[in-house]
Design a protein around this motif. Structure first.
Motif, PDB file in Angstrom:
ATOM      1  N   PHE A 196       0.850  -1.190   0.000  1.00  0.00           N
ATOM      2  CA  PHE A 196       0.000   0.000   0.000  1.00  0.00           C
ATOM      3  C   PHE A 196       0.885   1.240   0.000  1.00  0.00           C
ATOM      4  O   PHE A 196       2.010   1.232   0.489  1.00  0.00           O
ATOM      5  CB  PHE A 196      -0.976   0.006   1.184  1.00  0.00           C
ATOM      6  CG  PHE A 196      -0.348   0.407   2.502  1.00  0.00           C
ATOM      7  CD1 PHE A 196      -0.321   1.741   2.895  1.00  0.00           C
ATOM      8  CD2 PHE A 196       0.214  -0.539   3.343  1.00  0.00           C
ATOM      9  CE1 PHE A 196       0.256   2.120   4.095  1.00  0.00           C
ATOM     10  CE2 PHE A 196       0.792  -0.173   4.540  1.00  0.00           C
ATOM     11  CZ  PHE A 196       0.814   1.164   4.923  1.00  0.00           C
ATOM     12  N   ASP A 197       0.352   2.287  -0.598  1.00  0.00           N
ATOM     13  CA  ASP A 197       1.020   3.588  -0.616  1.00  0.00           C
ATOM     14  C   ASP A 197       0.059   4.581  -0.005  1.00  0.00           C
ATOM     15  O   ASP A 197      -1.143   4.553  -0.291  1.00  0.00           O
ATOM     16  CB  ASP A 197       1.367   4.006  -2.044  1.00  0.00           C
ATOM     17  CG  ASP A 197       2.314   3.009  -2.693  1.00  0.00           C
ATOM     18  OD1 ASP A 197       3.466   2.934  -2.255  1.00  0.00           O
ATOM     19  OD2 ASP A 197       1.874   2.309  -3.619  1.00  0.00           O
ATOM     20  N   GLU A 198       0.590   5.452   0.834  1.00  0.00           N
ATOM     21  CA  GLU A 198      -0.292   6.356   1.569  1.00  0.00           C
ATOM     22  C   GLU A 198       0.408   7.687   1.802  1.00  0.00           C
ATOM     23  O   GLU A 198       1.632   7.738   1.917  1.00  0.00           O
ATOM     24  CB  GLU A 198      -0.639   5.701   2.908  1.00  0.00           C
ATOM     25  CG  GLU A 198      -1.813   6.311   3.620  1.00  0.00           C
ATOM     26  CD  GLU A 198      -2.222   5.443   4.810  1.00  0.00           C
ATOM     27  OE1 GLU A 198      -2.982   4.494   4.607  1.00  0.00           O
ATOM     28  OE2 GLU A 198      -1.752   5.726   5.932  1.00  0.00           O
ATOM     29  N   LYS A 199      -0.400   8.721   1.898  1.00  0.00           N
ATOM     30  CA  LYS A 199       0.149  10.056   2.163  1.00  0.00           C
ATOM     31  C   LYS A 199      -0.466  10.584   3.447  1.00  0.00           C
ATOM     32  O   LYS A 199      -1.671  10.423   3.665  1.00  0.00           O
ATOM     33  CB  LYS A 199      -0.217  10.975   0.997  1.00  0.00           C
ATOM     34  CG  LYS A 199       0.477  12.322   1.030  1.00  0.00           C
ATOM     35  CD  LYS A 199       0.345  13.026  -0.315  1.00  0.00           C
ATOM     36  CE  LYS A 199      -1.071  13.545  -0.535  1.00  0.00           C
ATOM     37  NZ  LYS A 199      -1.211  14.315  -1.769  1.00  0.00           N
ATOM     38  N   ARG A 200       0.363  11.171   4.294  1.00  0.00           N
ATOM     39  CA  ARG A 200      -0.129  11.762   5.537  1.00  0.00           C
ATOM     40  C   ARG A 200       0.259  13.237   5.556  1.00  0.00           C
ATOM     41  O   ARG A 200       1.378  13.596   5.174  1.00  0.00           O
ATOM     42  CB  ARG A 200       0.491  11.054   6.748  1.00  0.00           C
ATOM     43  CG  ARG A 200       0.058  11.652   8.084  1.00  0.00           C
ATOM     44  CD  ARG A 200       0.515  10.763   9.222  1.00  0.00           C
ATOM     45  NE  ARG A 200       1.941  10.827   9.432  1.00  0.00           N
ATOM     46  CZ  ARG A 200       2.526  11.487  10.448  1.00  0.00           C
ATOM     47  NH1 ARG A 200       1.784  12.143  11.316  1.00  0.00           N
ATOM     48  NH2 ARG A 200       3.824  11.481  10.581  1.00  0.00           N
ATOM     49  N   GLN A 201      -0.657  14.072   5.987  1.00  0.00           N
ATOM     50  CA  GLN A 201      -0.353  15.493   6.108  1.00  0.00           C
ATOM     51  C   GLN A 201      -0.738  15.967   7.503  1.00  0.00           C
ATOM     52  O   GLN A 201      -1.716  15.490   8.076  1.00  0.00           O
ATOM     53  CB  GLN A 201      -1.126  16.304   5.076  1.00  0.00           C
ATOM     54  CG  GLN A 201      -0.781  15.945   3.637  1.00  0.00           C
ATOM     55  CD  GLN A 201      -1.503  16.825   2.657  1.00  0.00           C
ATOM     56  OE1 GLN A 201      -1.071  17.925   2.361  1.00  0.00           O
ATOM     57  NE2 GLN A 201      -2.620  16.332   2.173  1.00  0.00           N
ATOM     58  N   ALA A 202       0.033  16.900   8.018  1.00  0.00           N
ATOM     59  CA  ALA A 202      -0.272  17.446   9.344  1.00  0.00           C
ATOM     60  C   ALA A 202       0.126  18.918   9.380  1.00  0.00           C
ATOM     61  O   ALA A 202       1.146  19.312   8.801  1.00  0.00           O
ATOM     62  CB  ALA A 202       0.482  16.672  10.425  1.00  0.00           C
TER      63      ALA A 202
END
Lengths: 165, 365
Positions: B82-88
């Motif tokens: 899986f590929d995922e992007k997280r932003q904060a």
């Protein structure tokens, strides 16, 4: 100072409790019903090799001509063994809730989200709707009956399971 | 969200009139995590801070990371990768009342299967003619846990964190610090993708599954305690050695010990390095099992709740150049940490090795 540190350590150890984790019995559901009525549904609609005919899936099922527990390619079409049927039923038992049959994962995962079901990756992969479009599908009703406690004649026979009674 | 965060960063960095002696800073860090469990994470963090009024500081940050994983947790559920992007984003401010500092902050984090809002407040004060400090902080995080591409799954988690800490100068060259942290988790702490396994391993499955599998089930409540302390000895004006210890206990029966040794080397006032070694050991949460003999109320196969030990070594170098171009100063950092985890009772992944590389640049103006 030393007494203070000891008190702090004892207090912390006291705060760190343990989780009470009693054993839970596996649901006691009818094996003949599974063998003769649920297994055929799983064979027809779930246990393809790309789906739940893969032992890595949390819910998996052995099926004639697909995933088998033991044996060579030439033996792949033999009737399911008693051990395979038992393993299949135990795999299914992990996803049922007899106290609330309609809340069982075994029903909600293959039920289309528009009908109140859970997300099911199989629907995305095959892009042909989910396994059960609604809860009136006869196969859905069959599985629900098993979870709700319905029983079958212990002498029942389903094609392909003759050797496993 | 990215555009709004950039606008806020620009406003803080350039749009705020500043008092005499105040500093504005813009910093950017880029890091790469990679391990032999086929997980890679690239993280970029941008921070700006400014002193818009005397004694006051405002800051903001934006983080984005990209995860690509085919770890054993993923593969053992028959998913390839899986590929995922997280932003904060984070915003905060603090004010120094002369030996007493009050800080407030807010953060928001978003992933395809997670949304979290966090607020925090802290109060720090100097005591005994600046020979000691005392700090108290509280943070609350309100999280919504989802399941990727599954709009029907949503669970809540509330996390409280209270921290009391202090420091004391013992001699002109020896500093001690100590603290206690209390954490409370109330809600869903399991992973919706993970299943506990019940029964004997099926022949030929390489231990990936059992006879039955059920969705992981954790207790809804967890109380966590950590007691920590350290000693830092200065060796001359520029060098120091430091040792730290942390004891962790929680209501799931998990105990952990962390020992850390650090060496701070300062060849000049503007160029230095830090070396560190850390050892960590823990037992298992008392409801954890790799394979359950029978169903239990709580079941998990989370390897981070299993008995494990870990070694980490790291090197960080940093330098500061005064009056660089149009800036008051330019600071550069580079960091490398290598680690090795051993999972004693988790045969699918007995060891995990990896590294974190990080580079950073900060300008002061």
């Amino acid at each position: 100072m030393k007494a203070g540190l000891t008190l702090a350590a004892v207090t912390l150890l006291g705060l760190a409790a343990c989780v009470d984790n009693p054993p839970q019995a596996l649901p006691q559901l009818d094996a003949p019903y599974y063998r003769c009525r649920v297994q055929p549904v799983v064979d027809a609609r779930c246990s393809m090799l790309a789906c739940h005919g893969d032992v890595r899936r949390p819910f998996h099922s052995f099926t004639r001509n697909r995933m088998r527990l033991v044996g060579s390619n030439e033996q792949r079409n033999l009737p399911l063994s008693a051990e395979e049927l038992e393993l299949n039923m135990k795999s299914a038992l992990g996803f049922v809730d007899p106290a609330q049959p309609d809340e069982s994962w075994l029903l909600l995962k293959p039920l289309d989200a528009d009908a109140g079901g859970y997300y099911h990756r199989g629907k995305e992969i095959f892009q042909a709707g989910d396994v059960f479009l609604d809860d009136e599908d006869p196969d859905y009703v069959t599985i629900r009956g098993w979870i709700a406690g319905e029983t079958e004649d212990p002498a029942c026979v389903f094609a392909g399971t003759e050797g496993a009674q | 969200m990215g555009r709004a965060a950039c606008g806020l960063l620009a406003l803080l960095a350039f749009g705020v009139a500043r008092p005499v002696g105040a500093e504005n800073r813009v910093a950017s860090n880029l890091s790469l995590y990679s391990d032999d469990d086929h997980t890679d994470v690239i993280t970029s963090v941008t921070r700006v801070s400014g002193d818009p009024w005397s004694g006051g500081t405002l800051e903001a940050s934006y983080l984005i990371d990209i995860i690509s994983s085919a770890s054993i947790d993923v593969v053992s559920s028959a998913t390839d990768r899986f590929d995922e992007k997280r932003q904060a984003i984070g915003v905060g401010g603090r004010h120094d009342f002369g030996g007493k500092t009050l800080s407030l902050n807010y953060g928001y984090s978003h992933e395809p299967d997670y949304d979290g809002h966090g607020v925090g407040a802290s109060f720090d004060m100097e005591l005994a003619e600046r020979n000691a400090t005392l700090g108290l902080s509280y943070a609350l995080e309100i999280s919504k846990i989802g399941r990727s591409a599954d709009p029907t799954f949503s669970r809540d988690l509330l996390t409280h964190a209270i921290d009391v800490k202090g420091s004391q100068i013992l001699t002109p060259w020896l500093l001690a610090d100590f603290g206690y942290s209390l954490g409370i988790q109330d809600g869903y702490t399991a992973k919706p993708y993970r299943y506990a396994r019940i029964g004997a391993v099926v022949p030929g499955d390489d231990g990936l599954t059992g006879v039955s599998a059920v969705p992981e089930q954790h207790p809804d409540f967890r109380m966590r305690h950590a007691l920590y302390g350290g000693l830092k000895a200065h060796l001359g004006a520029e060098h120091a050695v430091e040792s730290r210890y942390r004891l962790y206990l929680d209501s799931w029966g998990l105990n952990g010990h962390t020992v850390e040794l650090l060496g701070h080397l300062g060849w000049t006032r503007s160029f230095g390095a830090r070396l560190r070694y850390r050892f960590y050991w823990q037992n298992a949460a008392n409801f954890w099992q790799f394979q359950y003999d029978e169903p239990r109320e709580f079941m998990t196969r989370d390897r981070e709740l299993s008995p494990l030990s870990a070694h980490m070594v790291g090197l960080k170098v940093f330098g500061r150049i005064e009056d660089f171009w149009v800036f008051e100063a330019l600071q550069l950092t580079a960091k490398f940490d290598g680690f090795r985890y051993s999972y004693r009772d988790f045969p699918l992944l007995p060891h995990r090795m990896g590294f974190v590389m990080e580079s950073g640049v900060e300008v002061v103006f």
